[in-house]
Design an enzyme around this catalytic site. Structure first.
Site, PDB file in Angstrom:
ATOM      1  N   ALA A  70      -2.405  40.860  -5.782  1.00 59.54           N
ATOM      2  CA  ALA A  70      -2.072  40.367  -4.436  1.00 59.54           C
ATOM      3  C   ALA A  70      -2.828  41.438  -3.418  1.00 59.54           C
ATOM      4  O   ALA A  70      -3.355  41.274  -2.532  1.00 59.54           O
ATOM      5  CB  ALA A  70      -0.843  40.122  -4.158  1.00 59.54           C
ATOM      6  N   CYS A  71      -2.570  42.723  -3.883  1.00 61.87           N
ATOM      7  CA  CYS A  71      -2.780  43.804  -3.091  1.00 61.87           C
ATOM      8  C   CYS A  71      -4.220  44.010  -3.094  1.00 61.87           C
ATOM      9  O   CYS A  71      -4.814  44.700  -1.983  1.00 61.87           O
ATOM     10  CB  CYS A  71      -2.082  45.020  -3.714  1.00 61.87           C
ATOM     11  SG  CYS A  71      -2.468  45.490  -5.331  1.00 61.87           S
TER      12      CYS A  71
END
Length: 161
Positions: A94-95
């Site tokens: 997600a990052c």
């Protein structure tokens, strides 16, 4: 602060406490469930596709998360085609979402740029079933076969012009 606002906040606090109790109560069973799905996926994956790399350390990883790199194809294409079958997956954490570059973590582990670009991140949830894993594997096989048929990297590897 008005009385109505205090009551709303108190109800929210009580609700959050109840949610935490339920999560804690079911945590061990939920962890075991997603771990079993992950193990089923990893055990059966070779029956559906070949030439892949498992990036996830089996002993030191989240019980519900798997990262694999599928050789000779782009992960983004796999994700789009899986989505057409109603299956959600990702190509990175997600990052790093939004970046089209190969993962620096996978590159540091020794993957080539091409292999890193073929990465899928699969996350199993408590509502997933064995049937979901079977459907995912069947869809993945279809997608990988389709993409490899048009992949110049795969054709080169097979010696096809």
């Amino acid at each position: 602060m008005t009385r109505a606002r205090r009551v709303t906040i108190i109800h929210g606090i009580i609700g959050m406490g109840k949610a935490a109790d339920l999560a804690r109560r079911d945590m061990n069973a939920n962890i075991l469930h997603v771990k079993n799905l992950k193990e089923k996926f990893l055990k059966e994956l070779p029956d559906y596709i070949d030439e892949f790399i498992i990036n996830t350390n089996e002993q030191h990883s989240l019980p519900n998360l798997v990262s694999i790199s599928i050789k000779y194809i782009e992960g983004e294409s796999v994700v789009l085609m899986l989505d057409d079958d109603g299956i959600s997956a990702s190509t990175r954490s997600a990052c790093a979402t939004g970046s089209l570059r190969a993962s620096h973590v996978l590159l540091s582990l020794g993957l080539s740029h091409a292999d890193a670009q073929g990465t899928l991140v699969i996350s199993f949830g408590i509502e997933n079933t064995d049937e979901d894993v079977a459907a995912f594997l069947a869809s993945l096989k279809k997608v990988v076969t389709t993409l490899r048929e048009i992949s110049p990297l795969y054709k080169k590897k097979r010696g096809v012009n």
